[in-house]
Design a protein around this motif. Structure first.
Motif, PDB file in Angstrom:
ATOM      1  N   VAL A  66      60.753  30.895  38.576  1.00  0.00           N
ATOM      2  CA  VAL A  66      59.968  31.029  37.331  1.00  0.00           C
ATOM      3  C   VAL A  66      60.553  32.124  36.442  1.00  0.00           C
ATOM      4  O   VAL A  66      60.836  31.899  35.258  1.00  0.00           O
ATOM      5  CB  VAL A  66      58.486  31.305  37.648  1.00  0.00           C
ATOM      6  CG1 VAL A  66      57.727  31.725  36.398  1.00  0.00           C
ATOM      7  CG2 VAL A  66      57.847  30.078  38.274  1.00  0.00           C
ATOM      8  N   PHE A  67      60.749  33.313  36.994  1.00  0.00           N
ATOM      9  CA  PHE A  67      61.253  34.412  36.174  1.00  0.00           C
ATOM     10  C   PHE A  67      62.714  34.215  35.797  1.00  0.00           C
ATOM     11  O   PHE A  67      63.140  34.644  34.721  1.00  0.00           O
ATOM     12  CB  PHE A  67      61.030  35.753  36.870  1.00  0.00           C
ATOM     13  CG  PHE A  67      59.591  36.166  36.883  1.00  0.00           C
ATOM     14  CD1 PHE A  67      58.901  36.362  35.704  1.00  0.00           C
ATOM     15  CD2 PHE A  67      58.911  36.320  38.073  1.00  0.00           C
ATOM     16  CE1 PHE A  67      57.568  36.725  35.701  1.00  0.00           C
ATOM     17  CE2 PHE A  67      57.584  36.686  38.097  1.00  0.00           C
ATOM     18  CZ  PHE A  67      56.908  36.886  36.899  1.00  0.00           C
ATOM     19  N   GLY A  68      63.479  33.541  36.652  1.00  0.00           N
ATOM     20  CA  GLY A  68      64.846  33.205  36.280  1.00  0.00           C
ATOM     21  C   GLY A  68      64.887  32.247  35.104  1.00  0.00           C
ATOM     22  O   GLY A  68      65.713  32.385  34.205  1.00  0.00           O
ATOM     23  N   ALA A  69      63.976  31.270  35.111  1.00  0.00           N
ATOM     24  CA  ALA A  69      63.905  30.318  33.993  1.00  0.00           C
ATOM     25  C   ALA A  69      63.468  31.016  32.709  1.00  0.00           C
ATOM     26  O   ALA A  69      64.024  30.760  31.633  1.00  0.00           O
ATOM     27  CB  ALA A  69      62.957  29.174  34.334  1.00  0.00           C
ATOM     28  N   VAL A  70      62.489  31.917  32.807  1.00  0.00           N
ATOM     29  CA  VAL A  70      62.027  32.656  31.622  1.00  0.00           C
ATOM     30  C   VAL A  70      63.154  33.527  31.079  1.00  0.00           C
ATOM     31  O   VAL A  70      63.388  33.577  29.868  1.00  0.00           O
ATOM     32  CB  VAL A  70      60.771  33.497  31.958  1.00  0.00           C
ATOM     33  CG1 VAL A  70      60.440  34.460  30.831  1.00  0.00           C
ATOM     34  CG2 VAL A  70      59.591  32.580  32.244  1.00  0.00           C
ATOM     35  N   HIS A  71      63.863  34.199  31.975  1.00  0.00           N
ATOM     36  CA  HIS A  71      64.977  35.037  31.525  1.00  0.00           C
ATOM     37  C   HIS A  71      66.073  34.195  30.881  1.00  0.00           C
ATOM     38  O   HIS A  71      66.626  34.566  29.839  1.00  0.00           O
ATOM     39  CB  HIS A  71      65.542  35.824  32.712  1.00  0.00           C
ATOM     40  CG  HIS A  71      66.623  36.773  32.339  1.00  0.00           C
ATOM     41  ND1 HIS A  71      67.667  37.065  33.165  1.00  0.00           N
ATOM     42  CD2 HIS A  71      66.863  37.489  31.210  1.00  0.00           C
ATOM     43  CE1 HIS A  71      68.480  37.916  32.578  1.00  0.00           C
ATOM     44  NE2 HIS A  71      68.010  38.186  31.386  1.00  0.00           N
ATOM     45  N   LEU A  72      66.377  33.046  31.474  1.00  0.00           N
ATOM     46  CA  LEU A  72      67.390  32.162  30.900  1.00  0.00           C
ATOM     47  C   LEU A  72      66.947  31.659  29.525  1.00  0.00           C
ATOM     48  O   LEU A  72      67.737  31.650  28.579  1.00  0.00           O
ATOM     49  CB  LEU A  72      67.666  30.990  31.843  1.00  0.00           C
ATOM     50  CG  LEU A  72      68.732  30.000  31.388  1.00  0.00           C
ATOM     51  CD1 LEU A  72      70.071  30.695  31.198  1.00  0.00           C
ATOM     52  CD2 LEU A  72      68.860  28.871  32.402  1.00  0.00           C
ATOM     53  N   LEU A  73      65.697  31.264  29.400  1.00  0.00           N
ATOM     54  CA  LEU A  73      65.175  30.799  28.114  1.00  0.00           C
ATOM     55  C   LEU A  73      65.257  31.905  27.063  1.00  0.00           C
ATOM     56  O   LEU A  73      65.680  31.665  25.928  1.00  0.00           O
ATOM     57  CB  LEU A  73      63.725  30.325  28.287  1.00  0.00           C
ATOM     58  CG  LEU A  73      63.032  29.811  27.044  1.00  0.00           C
ATOM     59  CD1 LEU A  73      63.708  28.533  26.562  1.00  0.00           C
ATOM     60  CD2 LEU A  73      61.561  29.567  27.323  1.00  0.00           C
ATOM     61  N   ALA A  74      64.877  33.122  27.453  1.00  0.00           N
ATOM     62  CA  ALA A  74      64.928  34.236  26.504  1.00  0.00           C
ATOM     63  C   ALA A  74      66.359  34.572  26.128  1.00  0.00           C
ATOM     64  O   ALA A  74      66.645  34.912  24.977  1.00  0.00           O
ATOM     65  CB  ALA A  74      64.237  35.461  27.107  1.00  0.00           C
ATOM     66  N   THR A  75      67.261  34.463  27.066  1.00  0.00           N
ATOM     67  CA  THR A  75      68.663  34.791  26.795  1.00  0.00           C
ATOM     68  C   THR A  75      69.307  33.750  25.892  1.00  0.00           C
ATOM     69  O   THR A  75      70.051  34.088  24.976  1.00  0.00           O
ATOM     70  CB  THR A  75      69.440  34.901  28.119  1.00  0.00           C
ATOM     71  OG1 THR A  75      68.829  35.920  28.901  1.00  0.00           O
ATOM     72  CG2 THR A  75      70.875  35.269  27.889  1.00  0.00           C
ATOM     73  N   VAL A  76      69.018  32.482  26.143  1.00  0.00           N
ATOM     74  CA  VAL A  76      69.583  31.419  25.309  1.00  0.00           C
ATOM     75  C   VAL A  76      69.054  31.537  23.884  1.00  0.00           C
ATOM     76  O   VAL A  76      69.773  31.247  22.919  1.00  0.00           O
ATOM     77  CB  VAL A  76      69.257  30.035  25.915  1.00  0.00           C
ATOM     78  CG1 VAL A  76      69.561  28.917  24.956  1.00  0.00           C
ATOM     79  CG2 VAL A  76      70.035  29.845  27.204  1.00  0.00           C
ATOM     80  N   ASN A  77      67.833  32.008  23.750  1.00  0.00           N
ATOM     81  CA  ASN A  77      67.195  32.119  22.444  1.00  0.00           C
ATOM     82  C   ASN A  77      67.664  33.347  21.658  1.00  0.00           C
ATOM     83  O   ASN A  77      67.450  33.424  20.459  1.00  0.00           O
ATOM     84  CB  ASN A  77      65.673  32.156  22.629  1.00  0.00           C
ATOM     85  CG  ASN A  77      64.939  31.969  21.335  1.00  0.00           C
ATOM     86  OD1 ASN A  77      65.394  31.233  20.465  1.00  0.00           O
ATOM     87  ND2 ASN A  77      63.827  32.648  21.191  1.00  0.00           N
ATOM     88  N   ALA A  78      68.289  34.315  22.314  1.00  0.00           N
ATOM     89  CA  ALA A  78      68.721  35.541  21.635  1.00  0.00           C
ATOM     90  C   ALA A  78      70.086  35.335  20.984  1.00  0.00           C
ATOM     91  O   ALA A  78      70.898  34.540  21.460  1.00  0.00           O
ATOM     92  CB  ALA A  78      68.795  36.682  22.638  1.00  0.00           C
ATOM     93  N   PRO A  79      70.347  36.053  19.907  1.00  0.00           N
ATOM     94  CA  PRO A  79      71.661  35.925  19.266  1.00  0.00           C
ATOM     95  C   PRO A  79      72.768  36.463  20.177  1.00  0.00           C
ATOM     96  O   PRO A  79      72.572  37.432  20.889  1.00  0.00           O
ATOM     97  CB  PRO A  79      71.540  36.771  18.002  1.00  0.00           C
ATOM     98  CG  PRO A  79      70.308  37.563  18.139  1.00  0.00           C
ATOM     99  CD  PRO A  79      69.469  36.960  19.196  1.00  0.00           C
ATOM    100  N   ARG A  80      73.924  35.810  20.127  1.00  0.00           N
ATOM    101  CA  ARG A  80      75.047  36.177  20.990  1.00  0.00           C
ATOM    102  C   ARG A  80      75.715  37.441  20.476  1.00  0.00           C
ATOM    103  O   ARG A  80      75.916  37.612  19.281  1.00  0.00           O
ATOM    104  CB  ARG A  80      76.065  35.047  21.037  1.00  0.00           C
ATOM    105  CG  ARG A  80      77.208  35.331  21.982  1.00  0.00           C
ATOM    106  CD  ARG A  80      78.211  34.180  21.979  1.00  0.00           C
ATOM    107  NE  ARG A  80      79.214  34.335  22.997  1.00  0.00           N
ATOM    108  CZ  ARG A  80      80.283  35.095  22.883  1.00  0.00           C
ATOM    109  NH1 ARG A  80      80.484  35.785  21.788  1.00  0.00           N
ATOM    110  NH2 ARG A  80      81.156  35.161  23.872  1.00  0.00           N
ATOM    111  N   LEU A  81      76.070  38.319  21.434  1.00  0.00           N
ATOM    112  CA  LEU A  81      76.806  39.528  21.102  1.00  0.00           C
ATOM    113  C   LEU A  81      78.220  39.416  21.663  1.00  0.00           C
ATOM    114  O   LEU A  81      78.430  38.815  22.720  1.00  0.00           O
ATOM    115  CB  LEU A  81      76.126  40.753  21.723  1.00  0.00           C
ATOM    116  CG  LEU A  81      74.737  41.086  21.206  1.00  0.00           C
ATOM    117  CD1 LEU A  81      74.158  42.241  21.995  1.00  0.00           C
ATOM    118  CD2 LEU A  81      74.803  41.445  19.734  1.00  0.00           C
ATOM    119  N   PRO A  82      79.193  39.994  20.993  1.00  0.00           N
ATOM    120  CA  PRO A  82      80.553  39.966  21.544  1.00  0.00           C
ATOM    121  C   PRO A  82      80.661  40.875  22.769  1.00  0.00           C
ATOM    122  O   PRO A  82      79.855  41.784  22.948  1.00  0.00           O
ATOM    123  CB  PRO A  82      81.416  40.482  20.384  1.00  0.00           C
ATOM    124  CG  PRO A  82      80.490  41.289  19.551  1.00  0.00           C
ATOM    125  CD  PRO A  82      79.128  40.652  19.696  1.00  0.00           C
TER     126      PRO A  82
END
Length: 179
Positions: A66-82
Motif C-alpha cells: 500500500v505505502f509503496g504504491a502511494v509513494h510510487l503514485l506521488a513520485t510519478v505525479n511530481a515534476p522530474r528533477l535532473p
C-alpha cells in the motif's frame, strides 16, 4: 477562497533525483514479497485471525504494498528533477560493502573463522585508507577480539575452515575448537 483538488493533486510533492528508481524498486520488492507470502506464512485452521502465524507478516507486507504504491503514485505525479543517474550511482557504491560481506561469508568455510575475519578487517582497513602499522594492527586486534568473543567466549558454533585440515593434529584440534 475555494480550491478544487484532484486525486493526483493530493499526492503531489517535491521529487528528489532518485525517487522514481527507489519507488519502482520498493514497489516491485513489495509485490514479490506479497506473491511469495502464501508459501512462507501459513494460516492454520481453528485459530483466530490475530493468532495466525501468517497474520503479522501479511499485515507488514500489505502495508509495504500500500505505502509503496502511494509513494510510487506521488513520485510519478511530481515534476522530474535532473540528477537521477548520479544519485543511483551513489547508491550503487554502497553495494561494494555487500560484496565485501558476501566474500567474507563465502570465505569462512574455506579459510576458517579467524583467517577470514582477519582478512576482512585488514582488507576493509586498507580499503578505507588506513595504511599505518598502528591502524592495521588495530584492525587485526579487533578481528582477533571478535573471534575470541564469539567463538570462545560466547560459544557460537561456526563451521571450521577447510584450511584447518592441513594443520598438524594438535594445532588442528585447537583451531577447530577455538578459531
Amino acid at each position: 477562497m475555494n480550491r478544487v483538488f484532484t486525486f493526483l493533486a493530493m499526492f503531489r510533492r517535491e521529487r528528489q533525483p532518485g525517487d522514481l528508481v527507489f519507488a519502482v524498486g520498493f514497489f516491485l520488492v513489495a509485490l514479490v514479497a506479497a506473491l511469495v507470502l502464501p508459501a512462507q506464512a501459513k494460516f492454520l485452521p481453528g485459530k483466530t485471525l490475530v493468532a495466525q502465524p501468517g497474520f503479522w507478516p501479511a499485515v507488514g507486507v500489505g502495508m509495504m504494498v500500500v505505502f509503496g504504491a502511494v509513494h510510487l503514485l506521488a513520485t510519478v505525479n511530481a515534476p522530474r528533477l535532473p540528477g537521477r543517474l548520479k544519485e543511483v550511482l551513489v547508491w550503487a557504491r554502497s553495494l561494494e560493502f555487500v560484496a565485501w560481506f558476501t566474500a567474507y561469508v563465502l570465505s569462512v568455510p574455506i579459510l576458517g573463522y579467524l583467517p577470514a575475519t582477519l582478512a576482512l578487517a585488514l582488507g576493509l582497513a586498507l580499503r578505507l585508507g588506513y595504511r599505518s602499522a598502528r591502524a592495521l594492527g588495530s584492525a587485526a586486534l579487533f578481528a582477533l577480539a571478535v573471534v575470541l568473543i564469539f567463538r570462545t567466549g560466547l560459544g557460537v558454533r561456526i563451521p571450521a575452515g577447510a584450511l584447518y585440515d592441513h594443520l598438524p593434529d594438535g594445532l588442528r584440534a585447537f583451531a577447530l575448537v577455538n578459531l
